[in-house]
Scaffold this active site. Structure first.
Site, PDB file in Angstrom:
ATOM      1  N   GLY A  46       1.041 -29.983   0.652  1.00  0.00           N
ATOM      2  CA  GLY A  46      -0.033 -31.054   1.336  1.00  0.00           C
ATOM      3  C   GLY A  46       0.987 -32.081   2.180  1.00  0.00           C
ATOM      4  CB  SER A  47       0.556 -35.663   3.149  1.00  0.00           C
ATOM      5  OG  SER A  47      -0.080 -36.295   2.170  1.00  0.00           O
ATOM      6  CD  GLU A  89       5.941 -25.383   1.553  1.00  0.00           C
ATOM      7  OE1 GLU A  89       6.296 -25.789   2.586  1.00  0.00           O
ATOM      8  OE2 GLU A  89       6.758 -24.664   0.878  1.00  0.00           O
ATOM      9  CB  CYS A 149       3.436 -27.243   6.730  1.00  0.00           C
ATOM     10  SG  CYS A 149       3.409 -25.584   5.991  1.00  0.00           S
ATOM     11  N   GLY A 177       2.975 -35.577  -1.994  1.00  0.00           N
ATOM     12  CA  GLY A 177       3.946 -34.898  -2.738  1.00  0.00           C
ATOM     13  C   GLY A 177       4.903 -35.816  -3.375  1.00  0.00           C
TER      14      GLY A 177
HETATM   15  C1  UN1 Z   1       1.339 -24.108   5.893  1.00  0.00           C
HETATM   16  O1  UN1 Z   1       1.030 -24.487   6.985  1.00  0.00           O
HETATM   17  O2  UN1 Z   1       0.904 -24.668   4.926  1.00  0.00           O
HETATM   18  O3  UN1 Z   1       4.660 -19.772   8.455  1.00  0.00           O
HETATM   19  C2  UN1 Z   1       1.702 -22.821   5.800  1.00  0.00           C
HETATM   20  C3  UN1 Z   1       3.484 -20.096   8.603  1.00  0.00           C
HETATM   21  C4  UN1 Z   1       2.445 -19.408   7.679  1.00  0.00           C
HETATM   22  C5  UN1 Z   1       2.122 -20.305   6.541  1.00  0.00           C
HETATM   23  C6  UN1 Z   1       1.982 -21.782   6.748  1.00  0.00           C
HETATM   24  N1  UN1 Z   1       2.593 -18.196   7.319  1.00  0.00           N
HETATM   25  O4  UN1 Z   1       2.906 -20.556   9.790  1.00  0.00           O
END
Ligand code: UN1
Length: 512
Positions: free
Chosen positions: A243-244, A265, A299, A248
């Site tokens: 998440g953000s 993450e 992300c 985190g």
């Molecule tokens: C995410 O945005 O939390 O690499 C994961 C990627 C994807 C996973 C993104 N396999 O864009």
């Protein structure tokens, strides 16, 4: 022609859904708050969910602890066989689950199906892994001694996931944790609980068929209050949170205070460097998919393009032309490239970021804004936009979870790498070049400081086989492939003496 009612029925989503599941059992407190879950696609209520209370939470943890006692003794390849069957069940449910991901979260159907494919892929990976949870053997300095290390299951793993990958992130964690002999408690984002409920039913059908005990797969529908309970609970030796950065930092601090383990993450601020030696057509696909895919809510989304002076104008023109082709609308319609943002709050952050960017001198070459009209009645659809900026702008340093792409120019590769690394986040990065020296410099110790560094591929869309995660404010965690499984296990070093005396290490004499 997608029938949502049919999909909901197929996936066992009720009108009102219980807050907690330890497997077959679903329950909620009598005083549970009920929330309506609205689709960003059309603004309609999909279903309602009850929210877990602290008392619910405690019951679930107790059941999970109990289940761990037996689950950990099942041989890992047998646990792998159950994960294999979950993978098969996901294959059978791919269309429906992908559809619900798209409808509840708003990403395109293609991407919803792609997300379910990532789940299937990690199941396959975990099945193989279940026969490879190996440690090393070492040579003891003492005669007739043997040394080796082994990995044991850790216990109850807490998984906190975000709305943008509402199902895949759970499976990266849960499938590995299960083959490692752990049991899982999953708290999905309160914005996307229905896809989580669907996953719990899919996994549980397999568990029931195999006589797996109640508590191996647990689900809690709740908000940050449940996340906080998890982070502070020493019965959960590992918390994996996606998440953000703000979330985190709170989770990391709470888990750290009890010396637990966390796998974080968090945010990214990913850039592609486009050099004078880049194939600009390839760079265009990577950049546009990276920036507008999932409406900029990955992300790994491409947020910055760092473009060599000599190709800057030409590439900017290509981008502007490509953005004019992007079809925005109902993500279940496969003609559209981009669906809505998750909710109105996200639209407001997007609009605020555009204002902040303009206020400091950002020059928009593709204008943004909220889309109006009947097709956009949920109020969550926006235009992807592009601004020429300077890297040091506060708004550029910040991850806005929306399709805003920032352009900047450079003269030397050293300068480009400094710009790329010159943000607080460190998740994904890429260089587009056909020049070996440029590519290798970017990948070298003096190159990208990110957890992911690609050549001639964009920043998003990583495969599950690699370890996924990043440095700095991204949190340092690695999940999914490679040896990421080790974080789900505890390592033990064993020294065995099969001689008839007890010699001490380091040559110490201790005669009685
Ligand atoms: C995410 O945005 O939390 O690499 C994961 C990627 C994807 C996973 C993104 N396999 O864009």
């Amino acid at each position: 022609n997608i029938n949502i009612a049919d999909t909901l029925k197929h996936l066992h989503i009720d009108g009102i859904n219980e807050a907690c599941s330890t497997g077959s059992n679903w329950a909620s407190s009598a005083n549970a708050e009920v929330r309506a879950i609205t689709s960003p696609v059309d603004g309609k209520i999909i279903a309602q969910v009850k929210m877990a209370t602290a008392a619910d939470y405690d019951k679930v943890v107790q059941q999970a602890q109990k289940a761990f006692i037996n689950w950990r003794t099942l041989p890992a390849p047998k646990r792998g066989d159950i994960v294999r069957q979950i993978g098969d069940a996901l294959r059978q449910n791919k269309q429906h689950l992908g559809t619900l991901v798209s409808y509840e979260m708003g990403k395109s159907l293609q991407e919803g199906l792609g997300e379910v494919q990532e789940m299937i892929d990690i199941c396959d990976f975990a099945v193989g892994l279940s026969r490879q949870l190996h440690g090393l053997t070492m040579h003891s300095e003492r005669p007739l001694h043997r040394m080796y290390e082994q990995y044991h299951p850790l216990g109850v793993v807490g998984i906190i996931s975000a709305f943008n990958f509402p199902v895949a992130v759970w499976s990266w964690n849960a499938m590995l944790a299960w083959v490692c002999g752990d049991v899982c408690i999953w708290k999905p984002s309160e914005k996307t609980p229905l896809t989580a409920i669907a996953c719990q039913h899919i996994a549980q059908a397999v568990c029931t068929a195999n006589g797996v005990e109640e508590g191996v797969s647990c689900l809690l529908i709740g908000d940050s209050k449940i996340g906080e309970l998890m982070a502070n609970d020493s019965r959960l030796p590992l918390i994996s949170a996606t998440g953000s950065t703000r979330m985190g930092k709170a989770v990391g601090a709470a888990v750290g205070a009890r010396l637990g383990r966390s796998l974080l993450e968090l945010g990214g601020n990913n850039a592609i460097i486009i050099t004078e030696n880049a194939d600009l057509d390839m760079a265009l696909i990577g950049a546009v998919f990276g920036a507008v895919g999932t409406a900029g809510q990955r992300c790994t989304t491409t947020r910055r393009l760092i473009i060599h002076d000599s190709v800057y104008e030409a590439f900017k023109q290509k981008l502007v032309k490509a953005y004019a082709q992007i079809r925005i609308g109902n993500p279940l319609d496969e003609n559209n490239h981009m669906g809505p943002l998750i909710d109105q709050e996200a639209v407001n952050s997007y609009l605020a970021a555009i204002d902040a960017c303009k206020a400091v001198g950002g020059n928009f070459v593709v204008e943004g804004g909220r889309l109006q009209g009947e097709a956009y009645a949920s109020g969550c659809y926006v235009r992807p936009c592009i601004a020429e900026v300077e890297n040091h702008y506060k708004i550029v340093q910040h991850e806005t979870f929306a399709p805003i792409l920032y352009l900047m120019r450079y003269k030397t590769l050293e300068e480009a790498i400094a710009l790329q690394n010159g943000v607080p986040q460190g998740l994904s990065s890429a260089i587009m070049t056909n020049n070996l020296r440029e590519a290798e410099t970017f990948l070298s110790v003096a190159g990208s400081d990110c957890g992911i560094a690609n050549v001639n591929i964009g920043t998003s869309g990583a495969e599950i086989g690699g370890a996924f995660g990043g440095e700095k404010e991204t949190g340092g965690g690695r999940e999914s492939g490679s040896d990421a499984w080790k974080v789900y296990m505890r390592r033990q070093t064993n020294t065995i003496n099969y001689s008839t005396s007890l010699p001490l290490a380091q040559g110490i004499k201790f005669d009685l």
